[in-house]
Design a protein around this motif. Structure first.
Motif, PDB file in Angstrom:
ATOM      1  N   LEU A  11     -23.566 100.458 129.203  1.00 28.93           N
ATOM      2  CA  LEU A  11     -22.743 101.639 129.480  1.00 28.93           C
ATOM      3  C   LEU A  11     -21.784 101.944 128.335  1.00 28.93           C
ATOM      4  O   LEU A  11     -20.689 101.221 128.534  1.00 28.93           O
ATOM      5  CB  LEU A  11     -22.322 101.759 130.970  1.00 28.93           C
ATOM      6  CG  LEU A  11     -21.642 103.185 131.450  1.00 28.93           C
ATOM      7  CD1 LEU A  11     -23.020 103.991 131.359  1.00 28.93           C
ATOM      8  CD2 LEU A  11     -21.114 102.824 133.022  1.00 28.93           C
ATOM      9  N   GLU A  18     -19.429 104.441 125.714  1.00 30.16           N
ATOM     10  CA  GLU A  18     -18.496 105.481 125.565  1.00 30.16           C
ATOM     11  C   GLU A  18     -18.581 106.660 124.354  1.00 30.16           C
ATOM     12  O   GLU A  18     -18.720 106.072 123.362  1.00 30.16           O
ATOM     13  CB  GLU A  18     -17.231 105.129 125.861  1.00 30.16           C
ATOM     14  CG  GLU A  18     -16.032 106.096 125.823  1.00 30.16           C
ATOM     15  CD  GLU A  18     -14.473 105.436 126.080  1.00 30.16           C
ATOM     16  OE1 GLU A  18     -13.936 105.703 125.227  1.00 30.16           O
ATOM     17  OE2 GLU A  18     -14.361 104.880 127.000  1.00 30.16           O
ATOM     18  N   ASN A  70     -28.056 108.055 126.043  1.00 30.31           N
ATOM     19  CA  ASN A  70     -28.819 109.022 127.330  1.00 30.31           C
ATOM     20  C   ASN A  70     -30.028 109.309 127.108  1.00 30.31           C
ATOM     21  O   ASN A  70     -30.272 110.646 127.394  1.00 30.31           O
ATOM     22  CB  ASN A  70     -27.580 110.355 127.457  1.00 30.31           C
ATOM     23  CG  ASN A  70     -26.438 109.875 127.939  1.00 30.31           C
ATOM     24  OD1 ASN A  70     -26.182 108.862 128.574  1.00 30.31           O
ATOM     25  ND2 ASN A  70     -25.551 111.047 128.215  1.00 30.31           N
ATOM     26  N   ASP A 101     -16.466 110.195 127.345  1.00 38.71           N
ATOM     27  CA  ASP A 101     -17.681 110.350 128.574  1.00 38.71           C
ATOM     28  C   ASP A 101     -18.574 109.124 128.529  1.00 38.71           C
ATOM     29  O   ASP A 101     -19.004 108.570 127.341  1.00 38.71           O
ATOM     30  CB  ASP A 101     -18.671 111.428 128.144  1.00 38.71           C
ATOM     31  CG  ASP A 101     -18.044 112.732 128.735  1.00 38.71           C
ATOM     32  OD1 ASP A 101     -17.005 112.927 129.285  1.00 38.71           O
ATOM     33  OD2 ASP A 101     -18.442 113.854 128.354  1.00 38.71           O
ATOM     34  N   PRO A 102     -19.112 108.509 129.471  1.00 43.16           N
ATOM     35  CA  PRO A 102     -19.898 107.421 129.535  1.00 43.16           C
ATOM     36  C   PRO A 102     -21.379 107.767 129.154  1.00 43.16           C
ATOM     37  O   PRO A 102     -21.734 108.692 129.324  1.00 43.16           O
ATOM     38  CB  PRO A 102     -19.882 106.839 131.152  1.00 43.16           C
ATOM     39  CG  PRO A 102     -19.532 108.138 131.932  1.00 43.16           C
ATOM     40  CD  PRO A 102     -18.755 108.802 130.904  1.00 43.16           C
ATOM     41  N   VAL A 103     -22.102 106.996 128.368  1.00 40.36           N
ATOM     42  CA  VAL A 103     -23.481 107.119 127.757  1.00 40.36           C
ATOM     43  C   VAL A 103     -24.212 105.872 127.895  1.00 40.36           C
ATOM     44  O   VAL A 103     -23.740 104.899 127.897  1.00 40.36           O
ATOM     45  CB  VAL A 103     -23.423 107.614 126.294  1.00 40.36           C
ATOM     46  CG1 VAL A 103     -22.851 109.029 126.289  1.00 40.36           C
ATOM     47  CG2 VAL A 103     -22.638 106.710 125.630  1.00 40.36           C
ATOM     48  N   ASN A 104     -25.533 106.099 128.509  1.00 46.20           N
ATOM     49  CA  ASN A 104     -26.380 105.020 128.578  1.00 46.20           C
ATOM     50  C   ASN A 104     -26.911 104.453 127.285  1.00 46.20           C
ATOM     51  O   ASN A 104     -27.304 105.435 126.430  1.00 46.20           O
ATOM     52  CB  ASN A 104     -27.679 105.495 129.358  1.00 46.20           C
ATOM     53  CG  ASN A 104     -27.272 105.610 130.849  1.00 46.20           C
ATOM     54  OD1 ASN A 104     -26.328 105.332 131.417  1.00 46.20           O
ATOM     55  ND2 ASN A 104     -27.868 106.623 131.410  1.00 46.20           N
ATOM     56  N   ASP A 150     -31.781 110.524 131.948  1.00 45.17           N
ATOM     57  CA  ASP A 150     -30.625 110.081 131.013  1.00 45.17           C
ATOM     58  C   ASP A 150     -31.085 108.523 130.351  1.00 45.17           C
ATOM     59  O   ASP A 150     -30.382 107.672 130.209  1.00 45.17           O
ATOM     60  CB  ASP A 150     -29.226 109.909 131.636  1.00 45.17           C
ATOM     61  CG  ASP A 150     -28.607 111.096 131.345  1.00 45.17           C
ATOM     62  OD1 ASP A 150     -28.908 112.197 130.601  1.00 45.17           O
ATOM     63  OD2 ASP A 150     -27.699 111.087 131.929  1.00 45.17           O
ATOM     64  N   THR A 197     -25.014 102.418 135.338  1.00 40.18           N
ATOM     65  CA  THR A 197     -25.593 103.678 134.222  1.00 40.18           C
ATOM     66  C   THR A 197     -24.792 104.963 134.642  1.00 40.18           C
ATOM     67  O   THR A 197     -23.973 104.818 135.673  1.00 40.18           O
ATOM     68  CB  THR A 197     -27.078 103.994 134.516  1.00 40.18           C
ATOM     69  OG1 THR A 197     -27.319 104.632 135.932  1.00 40.18           O
ATOM     70  CG2 THR A 197     -27.862 102.538 134.504  1.00 40.18           C
ATOM     71  N   THR A 198     -24.903 105.973 133.855  1.00 35.97           N
ATOM     72  CA  THR A 198     -24.144 107.403 134.027  1.00 35.97           C
ATOM     73  C   THR A 198     -24.702 107.852 135.369  1.00 35.97           C
ATOM     74  O   THR A 198     -23.964 108.786 135.835  1.00 35.97           O
ATOM     75  CB  THR A 198     -24.595 108.284 132.873  1.00 35.97           C
ATOM     76  OG1 THR A 198     -25.860 108.571 132.837  1.00 35.97           O
ATOM     77  CG2 THR A 198     -23.766 107.693 131.424  1.00 35.97           C
ATOM     78  N   ARG A 228     -22.449 108.135 138.399  1.00 38.49           N
ATOM     79  CA  ARG A 228     -21.085 108.967 138.748  1.00 38.49           C
ATOM     80  C   ARG A 228     -21.372 110.501 138.457  1.00 38.49           C
ATOM     81  O   ARG A 228     -20.601 111.261 138.246  1.00 38.49           O
ATOM     82  CB  ARG A 228     -20.211 108.293 137.648  1.00 38.49           C
ATOM     83  CG  ARG A 228     -20.530 108.287 136.361  1.00 38.49           C
ATOM     84  CD  ARG A 228     -19.909 107.251 135.460  1.00 38.49           C
ATOM     85  NE  ARG A 228     -20.254 105.856 135.793  1.00 38.49           N
ATOM     86  CZ  ARG A 228     -19.717 104.969 135.659  1.00 38.49           C
ATOM     87  NH1 ARG A 228     -18.583 104.950 134.794  1.00 38.49           N
ATOM     88  NH2 ARG A 228     -19.968 103.526 135.775  1.00 38.49           N
ATOM     89  N   LYS A 229     -22.616 110.795 138.077  1.00 37.80           N
ATOM     90  CA  LYS A 229     -23.119 112.251 137.798  1.00 37.80           C
ATOM     91  C   LYS A 229     -22.800 113.101 139.035  1.00 37.80           C
ATOM     92  O   LYS A 229     -23.514 112.870 140.060  1.00 37.80           O
ATOM     93  CB  LYS A 229     -24.604 112.437 137.207  1.00 37.80           C
ATOM     94  CG  LYS A 229     -24.801 111.684 135.884  1.00 37.80           C
ATOM     95  CD  LYS A 229     -24.652 112.700 134.847  1.00 37.80           C
ATOM     96  CE  LYS A 229     -24.933 112.252 133.461  1.00 37.80           C
ATOM     97  NZ  LYS A 229     -24.786 113.214 132.378  1.00 37.80           N
TER      98      LYS A 229
END
Length: 223
Positions: free
Chosen positions: A9, A11, A44, A79-82, A141, A185-186, A189-190
């Motif tokens: 995960l 950023e 993502n 923002d978090p990104v996979n 994502d 993973t994102t 928290r989506k």
């Protein structure tokens, strides 16, 4: 080619626009550790090519087509990104075959928490409905998931928890997220209304095209 098993995960960093295209910087110590110029990394769920590496960060070019077909243009620094590196011939195929070629953008339309896992529903763009089946695979994502349920309606059922259908929506589909997916993973928290990238099973797309061709040539599908 990827498997839909998220490795890290990361950023999102700055997005440096150059007209309609841009250069995105991503912080990801694990995937950046052995990244080289020209490598493919899924961000993502979008397959992107590394153009430079600086310690724990890497930069990728993003062209207009990618912004048009994905949610990458909405990313903000922090923002978090996979993140997932491209598969090798020695990679375990823990998920399914994922190309990193996003087919469309959906939204989270509902979340139902459980004791340890959570049921999440997503809108389903009309053009992708034919490629999605219950118990089939889909990448959300970049995360390989199994479709638990789906609706052929107008997304009315999916809006009951606060989501919205919108134009071009053919209903919704639901998945179950285990604790590992929620934490790493994102998707954990989506919020409802957040955009997500969808990639349907590439095998389903090829099968559909062959069936369409058979119908157009022979007036139907022969046994």
């Amino acid at each position: 080619m990827f498997t839909g098993i998220i490795e890290e995960l990361g950023e999102a960093g700055p997005l440096d626009w150059h007209g309609a295209s841009g250069v995105l910087t991503v912080h990801g110590p694990l995937v950046a550790a052995d990244a080289r110029h020209g490598d493919s990394i899924a961000v993502n769920g979008v397959c992107l090519t590394v153009v430079s590496v600086d310690g724990q960060r890497f930069a990728v070019d993003v062209m207009k087509e990618t912004f048009d077909r994905s949610s990458l243009g909405t990313l903000r620094p922090g923002d978090p990104v996979n993140l997932e590196r491209a598969a090798t011939l020695a990679t375990r195929l823990g998920g399914h075959l994922v190309q990193g070629h996003v087919d469309g953008v959906a939204t989270v339309v509902g979340r139902t928490p459980g004791d340890r896992w959570e049921q999440v529903r997503f809108s389903l763009p009309a053009g992708l409905r034919r490629y999605v089946v219950e118990k089939g695979s889909i990448a959300v994502d970049g995360v390989s998931l199994t479709v638990m349920e789906m609706s052929d309606g107008d997304a009315a059922a999916a809006t009951a928890t606060g989501g919205s259908g919108g134009p071009g929506v053919a209903g919704w589909f639901g998945v179950g997220l285990i604790p590992t997916t929620l934490q790493l993973t994102t998707l954990g928290r989506k919020p409802v209304g957040a955009p997500v990238n969808l990639e349907v099973d590439v095998i389903a797309k090829y099968v559909a095209k062959q069936l369409d061709g058979a119908r157009s040539v022979g007036g139907g599908v022969r046994p």
